[in-house]
Motif scaffolding. Structure first.
Motif, PDB file in Angstrom:
ATOM      1  N   UNK A  18       0.836  -1.207   0.000  1.00 49.12           N
ATOM      2  CA  UNK A  18       0.000   0.000   0.000  1.00 49.12           C
ATOM      3  C   UNK A  18       0.871   1.257   0.000  1.00 49.12           C
ATOM      4  N   UNK A  19       1.895   1.262   0.838  1.00 53.82           N
ATOM      5  CA  UNK A  19       2.781   2.423   0.914  1.00 53.82           C
ATOM      6  C   UNK A  19       3.527   2.636  -0.404  1.00 53.82           C
ATOM      7  N   UNK A  20       3.896   1.546  -1.082  1.00 55.53           N
ATOM      8  CA  UNK A  20       4.608   1.669  -2.361  1.00 55.53           C
ATOM      9  C   UNK A  20       3.723   2.312  -3.421  1.00 55.53           C
ATOM     10  N   UNK A  21       2.444   1.960  -3.444  1.00 60.25           N
ATOM     11  CA  UNK A  21       1.513   2.571  -4.399  1.00 60.25           C
ATOM     12  C   UNK A  21       1.456   4.084  -4.191  1.00 60.25           C
ATOM     13  N   UNK A  22       1.287   4.484  -2.958  1.00 60.80           N
ATOM     14  CA  UNK A  22       1.162   5.916  -2.651  1.00 60.80           C
ATOM     15  C   UNK A  22       2.435   6.668  -3.046  1.00 60.80           C
ATOM     16  N   UNK A  23       3.600   6.106  -2.688  1.00 64.68           N
ATOM     17  CA  UNK A  23       4.866   6.795  -2.946  1.00 64.68           C
ATOM     18  C   UNK A  23       5.143   6.920  -4.442  1.00 64.68           C
ATOM     19  N   UNK A  24       4.934   5.846  -5.212  1.00 65.57           N
ATOM     20  CA  UNK A  24       5.235   5.892  -6.640  1.00 65.57           C
ATOM     21  C   UNK A  24       4.250   6.771  -7.399  1.00 65.57           C
ATOM     22  N   UNK A  25       2.982   6.738  -7.007  1.00 59.73           N
ATOM     23  CA  UNK A  25       2.004   7.609  -7.661  1.00 59.73           C
ATOM     24  C   UNK A  25       2.330   9.081  -7.401  1.00 59.73           C
ATOM     25  N   UNK A  26       2.704   9.403  -6.173  1.00 59.70           N
ATOM     26  CA  UNK A  26       3.061  10.783  -5.854  1.00 59.70           C
ATOM     27  C   UNK A  26       4.331  11.207  -6.587  1.00 59.70           C
ATOM     28  N   UNK A  57       5.345  10.073  -9.515  1.00 56.51           N
ATOM     29  CA  UNK A  57       4.972  10.284 -10.902  1.00 56.51           C
ATOM     30  C   UNK A  57       4.337  11.658 -11.102  1.00 56.51           C
ATOM     31  N   UNK A  58       3.433  12.010 -10.205  1.00 52.46           N
ATOM     32  CA  UNK A  58       2.743  13.296 -10.312  1.00 52.46           C
ATOM     33  C   UNK A  58       3.712  14.459 -10.198  1.00 52.46           C
ATOM     34  N   UNK A  59       4.588  14.426  -9.208  1.00 57.17           N
ATOM     35  CA  UNK A  59       5.507  15.552  -8.994  1.00 57.17           C
ATOM     36  C   UNK A  59       6.580  15.628 -10.081  1.00 57.17           C
ATOM     37  N   UNK A  60       7.000  14.468 -10.619  1.00 53.47           N
ATOM     38  CA  UNK A  60       7.960  14.500 -11.725  1.00 53.47           C
ATOM     39  C   UNK A  60       7.311  15.072 -12.987  1.00 53.47           C
ATOM     40  N   UNK A 105      10.263  19.710  -8.474  1.00 56.38           N
ATOM     41  CA  UNK A 105      11.476  18.983  -8.094  1.00 56.38           C
ATOM     42  C   UNK A 105      11.728  19.028  -6.595  1.00 56.38           C
ATOM     43  N   UNK A 106      11.342  20.120  -5.953  1.00 58.72           N
ATOM     44  CA  UNK A 106      11.567  20.239  -4.512  1.00 58.72           C
ATOM     45  C   UNK A 106      10.829  19.152  -3.733  1.00 58.72           C
ATOM     46  N   UNK A 107       9.738  18.624  -4.313  1.00 61.34           N
ATOM     47  CA  UNK A 107       8.989  17.546  -3.680  1.00 61.34           C
ATOM     48  C   UNK A 107       9.301  16.188  -4.307  1.00 61.34           C
ATOM     49  N   UNK A 108       9.633  16.189  -5.604  1.00 62.67           N
ATOM     50  CA  UNK A 108       9.879  14.927  -6.297  1.00 62.67           C
ATOM     51  C   UNK A 108      11.104  14.206  -5.738  1.00 62.67           C
ATOM     52  N   UNK A 109      12.166  14.947  -5.425  1.00 63.73           N
ATOM     53  CA  UNK A 109      13.379  14.302  -4.923  1.00 63.73           C
ATOM     54  C   UNK A 109      13.143  13.637  -3.569  1.00 63.73           C
ATOM     55  N   UNK A 110      12.521  14.314  -2.577  1.00 65.20           N
ATOM     56  CA  UNK A 110      12.217  13.603  -1.326  1.00 65.20           C
ATOM     57  C   UNK A 110      11.299  12.401  -1.530  1.00 65.20           C
ATOM     58  N   UNK A 111      10.363  12.511  -2.468  1.00 69.17           N
ATOM     59  CA  UNK A 111       9.482  11.367  -2.743  1.00 69.17           C
ATOM     60  C   UNK A 111      10.258  10.213  -3.371  1.00 69.17           C
ATOM     61  N   UNK A 112      11.234  10.537  -4.215  1.00 70.50           N
ATOM     62  CA  UNK A 112      12.069   9.478  -4.780  1.00 70.50           C
ATOM     63  C   UNK A 112      12.829   8.748  -3.682  1.00 70.50           C
ATOM     64  N   UNK A 113      13.332   9.496  -2.713  1.00 74.40           N
ATOM     65  CA  UNK A 113      14.040   8.876  -1.588  1.00 74.40           C
ATOM     66  C   UNK A 113      13.093   7.977  -0.795  1.00 74.40           C
ATOM     67  N   UNK A 114      11.900   8.510  -0.490  1.00 75.40           N
ATOM     68  CA  UNK A 114      10.921   7.723   0.268  1.00 75.40           C
ATOM     69  C   UNK A 114      10.509   6.471  -0.491  1.00 75.40           C
ATOM     70  N   UNK A 115      10.252   6.617  -1.791  1.00 72.01           N
ATOM     71  CA  UNK A 115       9.847   5.467  -2.598  1.00 72.01           C
ATOM     72  C   UNK A 115      10.961   4.431  -2.678  1.00 72.01           C
ATOM     73  N   UNK A 116      12.212   4.877  -2.731  1.00 75.95           N
ATOM     74  CA  UNK A 116      13.340   3.950  -2.776  1.00 75.95           C
ATOM     75  C   UNK A 116      13.418   3.118  -1.501  1.00 75.95           C
ATOM     76  N   UNK A 117      13.132   3.735  -0.367  1.00 74.24           N
ATOM     77  CA  UNK A 117      13.159   3.019   0.915  1.00 74.24           C
ATOM     78  C   UNK A 117      11.996   2.034   1.005  1.00 74.24           C
ATOM     79  N   UNK A 118      10.803   2.519   0.684  1.00 79.14           N
ATOM     80  CA  UNK A 118       9.608   1.679   0.795  1.00 79.14           C
ATOM     81  C   UNK A 118       9.679   0.496  -0.156  1.00 79.14           C
TER      82      UNK A 118
END
Length: 386
Positions: free
Chosen positions: A279-287, A289-292, A297-310
Motif C-alpha cells: 500500500x505504501x509503495x503505491x502511494x509513494x510511486x504515484x506521488x 509520478x505526479x511531482x515529476x 522537483x523540490x517535492x519529487x526528490x524527497x518522494x524518490x528517496x521515500x519510494x526507494x526506501x519503501x
C-alpha cells in the motif's frame, strides 16, 4: 548447537557475499551513462546491463536444488568464486561479445548466494529472531546498489567500463575465502516422507507470495535503474552528486529492511506487514509520478528517496515467509523460484522501460510502477507465515 556469536559471524559473511552479488547484478545499470555516452542507444545499453540478471534468473532454481541436496557452504564458495573469475575476466577483455558473455557468467555465479545465504540464516536463527536476522541479510541488496552507485560510474568514467566490474569481482573473491573458512551448514531435522512433500501442491500461498514479490519489485527496479539517469538528465545533477544521493537512499533502504524484519518478529507475521508495504509503495510511486510530471522537483526528490526506501522493504518479509512455509527440504527451490520471478521482472525493466522513457519520459514509468504495486495488494495472503 553453536554459540550466538558464530550465528552473527555467518550472517555477516552472508551479507558480504550477497552484497558482492548485488553490486554485480544491480550495479551494472549504473553503467548506463557511460554506455550511452559512447554512443549506445538506451534500449541497447539497457539490454547489455540486464545480462547479469539474465544469467542469474537462468540458474537460481538450479542453485536452489543443489543447496537442498548438498548444503549451503559449497554453493556459496563455488558461486562467489565464479563471480570473481568472470568479473576479473570482463575487466581485461576488449571484445564486446566476450564482455557480454562474462556479464552473463558473473550473473550465474551471483545467483548462488541468493538462496544459500538465506538458508544459513533460517537454519541457524530461531523464529523469534529470524525476521530481524533476515532483514539484516536483505540489507545486502540496497547496500550493493548504494556501493555500486557510488563507485561504478566513477570507475567507468576514469578507467573504462570493463574496469568497473572489478569492484564486485574483488569483493566476490574475498567472500569466497570467507565463506570457505566461516560458514557451517545448519542442521536439518530427520527426514520423513511428509517433510519432502511438495509445498506448492494443494496450497496457493507460496505462489501468491511469489506473484506479490514480482509486482512489488517493479517499483524497486525502476528506481534502481533509472533514478540516477533521471536526476542527471531531467534535473541537471552531476553524476557524482546523483550517485551520492542514490547511495544515501540505498543505505536508508537497508535500514528499512531491518525495521521491517523486526516489525514482523514483533507482530508474529511476515504477510501482514507485506501487504502494508505494498500500500505504501503505491502511494509513494504515484506521488513521485505526479511531482515529476508537474516539475515540482523540490517535492519529487524527497518522494524518490521515500519510494526507494519503501520499495525495498518487502523483500526480506517475502523471503523469510517463503523459507518458513517451504520448509528445510524445499526452501532452496522455493527461494530459487522467488528470486527467479523477481529477477525476470528486474531484467525486463531496463530495456522495456528504457523504450517507454524514450517515447514518453520518466513520469510515465513511475506511474506504471505504481500500478504494478497496486495489483500486488489483493494478491497478498492474509495470516501468519509461521
Amino acid at each position: 548447537m553453536i554459540r550466538d556469536g558464530r550465528r552473527w559471524s555467518m550472517l555477516a559473511l552472508g551479507v558480504f557475499a550477497q552484497t558482492a552479488s548485488s553490486i554485480f547484478i544491480h550495479g551494472t545499470p549504473f553503467l548506463l551513462p557511460a554506455l550511452t555516452a559512447r554512443g549506445d542507444s538506451l534500449v541497447a545499453a539497457g539490454g547489455l546491463v540486464a545480462l547479469p540478471t539474465v544469467g542469474l534468473v537462468c540458474t537460481l532454481i538450479a542453485w536452489g536444488y543443489v543447496v537442498d541436496r548438498i548444503g549451503e557452504r559449497v554453493v556459496l564458495v563455488a558461486g562467489t568464486a565464479l563471480m570473481c573469475v568472470a568479473g576479473v575476466a570482463a575487466a581485461v577483455v576488449d571484445d564486446p561479445i566476450a564482455f557480454g558473455a562474462l556479464l552473463f557468467l558473473g550473473g550465474v555465479g551471483a545467483a548462488s548466494s541468493n538462496g544459500a545465504s538465506g538458508r544459513v540464516i533460517v537454519g541457524w536463527f530461531p523464529p523469534d529472531r529470524r525476521g530481524l536476522a533476515m532483514g539484516i541479510r536483505q540489507t545486502a541488496q540496497p547496500l550493493g546498489v548504494g556501493i555500486g552507485a557510488l563507485t561504478i560510474p566513477w570507475v567507468a568514467m576514469h578507467h573504462g567500463i570493463p574496469a568497473a566490474l572489478l569492484v564486485p569481482a574483488l569483493m566476490a573473491g574475498l567472500a569466497a575465502i570467507g565463506c570457505l573458512v566461516g560458514i557451517i551448514d545448519p542442521p536439518r531435522p530427520p527426514t520423513k516422507a511428509a517433510d519432502r512433500a511438495n509445498p506448492y501442491r494443494g496450497d496457493s500461498t507460496l505462489w501468491r507470495i511469489h506473484a506479490v514479490s514480482i509486482l512489488l519489485v517493479v517499483p524497486q527496479a525502476t528506481l534502481w535503474t533509472f533514478a540516477l539517469l533521471w536526476l542527471h538528465r531531467d534535473l541537471g545533477w552531476s553524476l557524482p552528486a546523483a550517485g551520492l544521493l542514490m547511495t544515501v537512499t540505498q543505505f536508508l533502504g537497508a535500514a528499512g529492511r531491518i525495521g521491517a524484519g523486526a516489525w514482523s518478529d514483533r507482530v508474529g507475521s511476515r504477510l501482514g506487514p507485506l501487504r502494508q508495504v505494498a500500500v505504501a509503495a503505491v502511494i509513494a510511486m504515484a506521488a513521485l509520478s505526479l511531482t515529476a510530471w508537474t516539475g515540482w522537483w523540490w517535492l519529487a526528490v524527497p518522494l524518490m528517496i521515500a519510494a526507494s526506501v519503501i520499495s525495498v522493504s518487502d523483500n526480506g518479509l517475502a523471503f523469510t515467509a517463503v523459507a518458513e512455509i517451504a520448509g528445510p527440504f524445499w526452501s532452496g527451490r522455493g527461494l530459487g523460484v522467488q528470486n527467479t520471478g523477481q529477477n525476470l521482472a528486474i531484467a525486463a525493466v531496463p530495456p522495456v522501460f528504457g523504450a517507454v522513457i524514450t517515447a514518453t519520459g520518466f513520469p510515465v514509468v513511475y506511474a506504471i510502477a505504481a500500478v504494478a504495486a497496486a495489483a500486488a495488494i489483493p494478491l497478498a495472503p492474509v495470516g501468519k507465515s509461521k
